[in-house]
Design a protein around this motif. Structure first.
Motif, PDB file in Angstrom:
ATOM      1  N   ARG A   7       0.871  -1.140  -0.074  1.00  0.00           N
ATOM      2  CA  ARG A   7       0.009   0.045   0.045  1.00  0.00           C
ATOM      3  C   ARG A   7       0.973   1.151   0.038  1.00  0.00           C
ATOM      4  O   ARG A   7       2.058   1.209   0.644  1.00  0.00           O
ATOM      5  CB  ARG A   7      -0.925  -0.111   1.193  1.00  0.00           C
ATOM      6  N   GLU A 224       5.550  -0.545  10.829  1.00  0.00           N
ATOM      7  CA  GLU A 224       4.630  -1.307  10.134  1.00  0.00           C
ATOM      8  C   GLU A 224       3.392  -1.363  11.086  1.00  0.00           C
ATOM      9  O   GLU A 224       2.136  -1.518  10.469  1.00  0.00           O
ATOM     10  CB  GLU A 224       5.049  -2.839  10.063  1.00  0.00           C
ATOM     11  N   ARG A 225       3.356  -1.231  12.328  1.00  0.00           N
ATOM     12  CA  ARG A 225       2.348  -0.816  13.360  1.00  0.00           C
ATOM     13  C   ARG A 225       1.730   0.276  12.902  1.00  0.00           C
ATOM     14  O   ARG A 225       0.284   0.434  13.158  1.00  0.00           O
ATOM     15  CB  ARG A 225       2.614  -1.104  14.745  1.00  0.00           C
ATOM     16  N   THR A 227       1.287   1.867  10.049  1.00  0.00           N
ATOM     17  CA  THR A 227       0.680   1.674   8.743  1.00  0.00           C
ATOM     18  C   THR A 227      -0.650   0.978   9.054  1.00  0.00           C
ATOM     19  O   THR A 227      -1.765   1.514   8.474  1.00  0.00           O
ATOM     20  CB  THR A 227       1.310   0.774   7.881  1.00  0.00           C
ATOM     21  N   SER A 228      -0.769   0.145  10.170  1.00  0.00           N
ATOM     22  CA  SER A 228      -2.018  -0.616  10.544  1.00  0.00           C
ATOM     23  C   SER A 228      -3.037   0.186  11.484  1.00  0.00           C
ATOM     24  O   SER A 228      -3.905  -0.455  11.687  1.00  0.00           O
ATOM     25  CB  SER A 228      -1.845  -2.078  10.616  1.00  0.00           C
ATOM     26  N   SER A 229      -2.449   1.114  11.999  1.00  0.00           N
ATOM     27  CA  SER A 229      -2.883   1.636  13.105  1.00  0.00           C
ATOM     28  C   SER A 229      -3.755   3.034  12.872  1.00  0.00           C
ATOM     29  O   SER A 229      -4.616   3.428  13.826  1.00  0.00           O
ATOM     30  CB  SER A 229      -2.088   1.794  14.287  1.00  0.00           C
ATOM     31  N   VAL A 268       2.452  -4.555   3.545  1.00  0.00           N
ATOM     32  CA  VAL A 268       1.194  -5.162   3.646  1.00  0.00           C
ATOM     33  C   VAL A 268       1.111  -6.128   4.920  1.00  0.00           C
ATOM     34  O   VAL A 268       1.998  -7.152   5.006  1.00  0.00           O
ATOM     35  CB  VAL A 268       0.590  -5.965   2.394  1.00  0.00           C
ATOM     36  N   PRO A 269       0.365  -5.877   5.864  1.00  0.00           N
ATOM     37  CA  PRO A 269       0.432  -7.074   6.859  1.00  0.00           C
ATOM     38  C   PRO A 269      -0.319  -7.995   6.680  1.00  0.00           C
ATOM     39  O   PRO A 269      -1.127  -8.082   5.507  1.00  0.00           O
ATOM     40  CB  PRO A 269      -0.521  -6.189   8.059  1.00  0.00           C
ATOM     41  N   GLY A 270      -0.046  -9.244   7.399  1.00  0.00           N
ATOM     42  CA  GLY A 270      -0.679 -10.667   7.220  1.00  0.00           C
ATOM     43  C   GLY A 270       0.293 -11.469   6.732  1.00  0.00           C
ATOM     44  O   GLY A 270       1.474 -11.258   6.337  1.00  0.00           O
TER      45      GLY A 270
END
Length: 293
Positions: A7, A224-225, A227-229, A268-270
């Motif tokens: 992303r 990375e956290r 980005t997803s928060s 990209v998380p996951g």
């Protein structure tokens, strides 16, 4: 399964003008433009250009690099910059941020010997924040240590999460120096985490500010956290390049830091998702050995 793509990171990556020291504030704008940073954070200190809003505006316009944050003059070496009164310093930092279109003023908690300022600091920061759209983001600090002795230099506390500030700046090198877990500190800050100083460290008594990836701090996981928060602030590369042997070596360090930030903000998380490539394909390799300041 459809291929997932990295992303585009929402967080802009800025260069702290302190990262080019001992070169000048003007040099920081030039370097930020050449390397492709999204903007700069101006460290207001003894360089006269850093104190001059019109000079900063001209640099921003000339290089096409916006000022995203203003770091108020809170250091020991800046006790007389703009004023000897700490509230006047914050008022001038706010005015500079408003005139330059910066979103954030970074401020340190008071030194313990600034007793009157420290007594009203938490309430005073809240009052100032209520008067402007600029974020006052109070930065985590650390105890001062010498051998086996520890001095508490900041008040109300170096751990700013103990107080009710409207916004926080989390500095990863400071977290390491205070022997704090940066990820846990970010959890305590929650939605009030508004600004990040990105740097690495080995957690020694010295505040190292290494290029991210050259220490042992969770810089990648932290980004990375973010980005997803839903983080909506800025990530500022604030590293120590004073021991660079040349301008070219300094720029290589700053290019590496920028590539690191963008790579991990774009992940990209996951499970099972390959790590995306470096955003800047011309950036240097992500690690050239430990570089201590």
């Amino acid at each position: 399964m459809a291929e997932q793509k990295a992303r585009v990171p929402d967080a802009k990556v800025a260069l702290s003008t302190a990262s080019v020291y001992p070169e000048s504030t003007a040099t920081a704008f030039e370097v930020a433009a050449r390397l492709g940073y999204d903007g700069v954070e101006v460290m207001v200190w003894n360089d006269p250009v850093s104190q001059d809003v019109e000079a900063l505006r001209r640099l921003s316009d000339h290089y096409g690099v916006p000022v995203l944050a203003v770091h108020a003059p809170c250091l020991l070496i800046t006790q007389r910059v703009w004023s000897t009164d700490p509230w006047t310093k914050l008022q001038r930092a706010r005015a500079a941020a408003e005139r330059l279109g910066a979103a954030t003023v970074v401020v340190h908690p008071p030194f313990r010997w600034q007793r009157q300022y420290a007594r009203d600091f938490v309430r005073g920061v809240q009052r100032m924040a209520d008067e402007t759209d600029v974020r006052f983001a109070v930065e985590n600090m650390y105890p001062w240590r010498y051998r086996d002795r520890e001095a508490l230099a900041y008040a109300p506390d170096w751990d700013v999460t103990k107080e009710d500030y409207p916004h926080f700046t989390l500095d990863l090198s400071h977290a390491a120096t205070s022997r704090s877990d940066a990820l846990a500190m970010a959890d305590r800050m929650g939605g009030r985490l508004g600004h990040v100083h990105l740097a690495d460290s080995f957690g020694s008594a010295k505040d190292e500010h290494l290029v991210p990836g050259r220490g042992d701090q969770p810089c990648a996981a932290f980004l990375e956290r973010l980005t997803s928060s839903g983080f909506d602030g800025h990530v500022v590369v604030e590293v120590n390049t004073r021991r660079a042997m040349s301008s070219a070596e300094r720029e290589a360090d700053l290019a590496e830091a920028l590539a690191f930030a963008r790579r991990h903000l774009a992940r990209v998380p996951g499970p099972g998702v390959p790590e995306p490539g470096t955003v800047d394909p011309g950036a240097p390799a992500p690690h050239r050995g430990v570089h201590r300041p």
